[in-house]
Design a protein around this motif. Structure first.
Motif, mmCIF file in Angstrom:
data_model
loop_
_atom_site.group_PDB
_atom_site.id
_atom_site.type_symbol
_atom_site.label_atom_id
_atom_site.label_comp_id
_atom_site.label_asym_id
_atom_site.label_seq_id
_atom_site.Cartn_x
_atom_site.Cartn_y
_atom_site.Cartn_z
ATOM 1 N N THR A 1 1.348 -0.969 -0.198
ATOM 2 C CA THR A 1 -0.056 0.077 -0.046
ATOM 3 C C THR A 1 0.995 1.149 0.697
ATOM 4 O OG1 THR A 1 -1.978 1.467 1.075
ATOM 5 C CG2 THR A 1 -0.134 -0.259 2.211
ATOM 6 N N ASP A 2 0.045 2.084 -0.546
ATOM 7 C CA ASP A 2 0.768 3.766 -0.973
ATOM 8 C C ASP A 2 1.275 4.298 0.850
ATOM 9 O OD1 ASP A 2 -1.546 4.289 -1.263
ATOM 10 O OD2 ASP A 2 -0.766 5.564 -2.898
ATOM 11 N N ARG A 3 -0.056 4.080 1.539
ATOM 12 C CA ARG A 3 -0.234 4.716 2.529
ATOM 13 C C ARG A 3 0.269 4.161 3.879
ATOM 14 N NH1 ARG A 3 -5.070 7.280 2.933
ATOM 15 N NH2 ARG A 3 -5.196 7.425 4.997
ATOM 16 N N THR A 4 1.579 5.554 4.404
ATOM 17 C CA THR A 4 1.965 4.995 5.818
ATOM 18 C C THR A 4 1.639 5.326 7.442
ATOM 19 O OG1 THR A 4 2.234 7.270 5.896
ATOM 20 C CG2 THR A 4 4.356 6.196 4.669
ATOM 21 N N ASP A 5 -0.164 5.232 7.118
ATOM 22 C CA ASP A 5 -0.509 5.793 8.164
ATOM 23 C C ASP A 5 -1.551 4.652 8.411
ATOM 24 O OD1 ASP A 5 -2.693 6.401 6.340
ATOM 25 O OD2 ASP A 5 -3.421 7.752 7.174
ATOM 26 N N GLY B 1 -3.283 -2.990 8.537
ATOM 27 C CA GLY B 1 -3.075 -3.531 7.456
ATOM 28 C C GLY B 1 -3.254 -5.627 7.672
ATOM 29 N N GLU C 1 -2.792 -5.201 -2.851
ATOM 30 C CA GLU C 1 -2.223 -3.763 -3.654
ATOM 31 C C GLU C 1 -3.885 -3.133 -3.055
ATOM 32 O OE1 GLU C 1 -0.510 -2.715 -7.059
ATOM 33 O OE2 GLU C 1 -0.520 -4.791 -7.792
ATOM 34 N N THR D 1 -5.490 0.328 -2.348
ATOM 35 C CA THR D 1 -5.557 2.054 -2.266
ATOM 36 C C THR D 1 -6.758 2.235 -1.311
ATOM 37 O OG1 THR D 1 -5.050 1.502 -4.494
ATOM 38 C CG2 THR D 1 -5.443 3.419 -4.198
#
Ligand code: C5P
Length: 318
Positions: free
Chosen positions: A71-75, A81, A114, A116
């Protein structure tokens, strides 16, 4: 990222239009009566098998396949997750797709999920549960497990209280932990302003605050159910009810004022979404929702206009 066959899944957020907490149970969970509906804010998942072609895709190697979330999310909290990977493991174990005792080969195939995000993270809109539901629906297709939605819903129960609803979507009434459910009639469509707070709230912390500050009520969801049947936004606005709201407001006092501002801006009703801190404001129409969003936008990390109900997770085959 995914280089083999892949499947896309679009999963909606959920809103609790009514949530009553009856009591704390011996297992630590709380007994609920809640009316849930899917709302048009979406997360997107793509699931596929990735890895070296040929030998790596041999059935024996596939049984040792690793499962990886990208995932492109770091939060994303570790719980959120993890829930996606736990959902994948639960399906793999239930259907025998993976060998639970084997360790994956370093260069062998792996299933990549993946993700988003479009649903607020830790906002009370079941984003993590929706992702788990999306993983179940997508991997069921990708791996050819052939479980029906009822079987996937049952599998979801062990993953989290909102996962079973997220597998089916629509409009439902749920009891128990929030997992025993039946679909209910909803005519027409409703317009919402979804208002995201700057800081997330932990569901467990809100339930602990409920233990400290609140007592059970006897209120039943009849007024909400009648408003949904009667396609009556005015009645629905007046009937919106969430007994986690005082607990969340005790943890985030600024939400009291934000809710008032939504009502002053013309919302027919405004309520905490699930365990919060997202606030949901019901509007007369999509245009009215856009006007309210513009007026209160400065108070929130984000506002979105959405409608409900929408269908459950949808597959996008490629
Ligand atoms: O089931 P889920 O993992 O979503 O629940 C997160 C936390 O919320 C639980 O660990 C529990 O503390 C609380 N909870 C609860 N009663 C429910 C649902 C959740 O106390 N019905």
């Amino acid at each position: 990222m995914v280089d083999g066959p892949s499947v896309g899944v679009v999963v909606p957020a959920k809103a609790n239009l009514f949530l009553a907490v009856r009591k704390r149970r011996p297992d630590g969970y709380h007994e609920l009566v809640t009316v849930l509906q899917t709302v048009s804010l979406y997360d997107h998942l793509r699931v596929g098998v990735y890895g070296p072609p040929g030998k790596g895709h041999h059935p024996a190697a596939r049984r040792r396949m690793a499962i990886e979330l990208v995932t492109d999310r770091t939060d994303l909290g570790p719980d959120e997750g993890n829930l996606v990977v736990l959902a994948a493991r639960a399906l793999a174990n239930r259907t025998g797709v993976l060998d639970p005792t084997a360790t994956p080969e370093g260069r062998g195939p792996r299933t990549v999920i993946e993700l988003t995000k479009g649903i607020p993270v830790a906002g009370g809109m079941a984003g993590g549960s929706a992702d788990a539901a999306g993983a179940l629906v997508g991997l069921n297709e990708l791996w050819g497990c052939q479980l029906d939605r009822d079987a996937l819903r049952d599998l979801g129960e062990e993953l989290g209280s909102d996962v079973p609803f997220c597998v089916v979507g629509g409009t439902a009434i749920a009891t128990g932990r929030g997992t025993a459910m039946a679909q209910v009639l909803c005519r027409g469509s409703f317009s919402w302003v979804v208002c995201t707070a700057h800081e997330p709230l932990s569901t467990a912390a809100v339930y602990r605050a409920w233990d400290r500050h609140c007592r059970p009520t006897e209120i039943e969801p009849d007024a909400v159910l009648a408003a949904l049947r009667g396609e009556d936004p005015l009645a629905l606005g007046a009937a919106l009810h969430n007994e986690l709201q005082p607990a969340a407001f005790a943890l985030r006092p600024e939400l009291v004022e934000h809710r008032e501002a939504l009502l002053d801006a013309g919302a027919l009703g405004a309520v905490l979404s699930g365990s919060g801190p997202t606030l949901l404001a019901l509007a007369e129409s999509a245009d009215s929702a856009a006007r309210i969003a513009a007026e209160v936008g400065h108070r929130f990390a984000g506002t979105a206009v959405a409608r409900s109900p929408v269908g459950g997770p949808e597959l996008r085959r490629t």
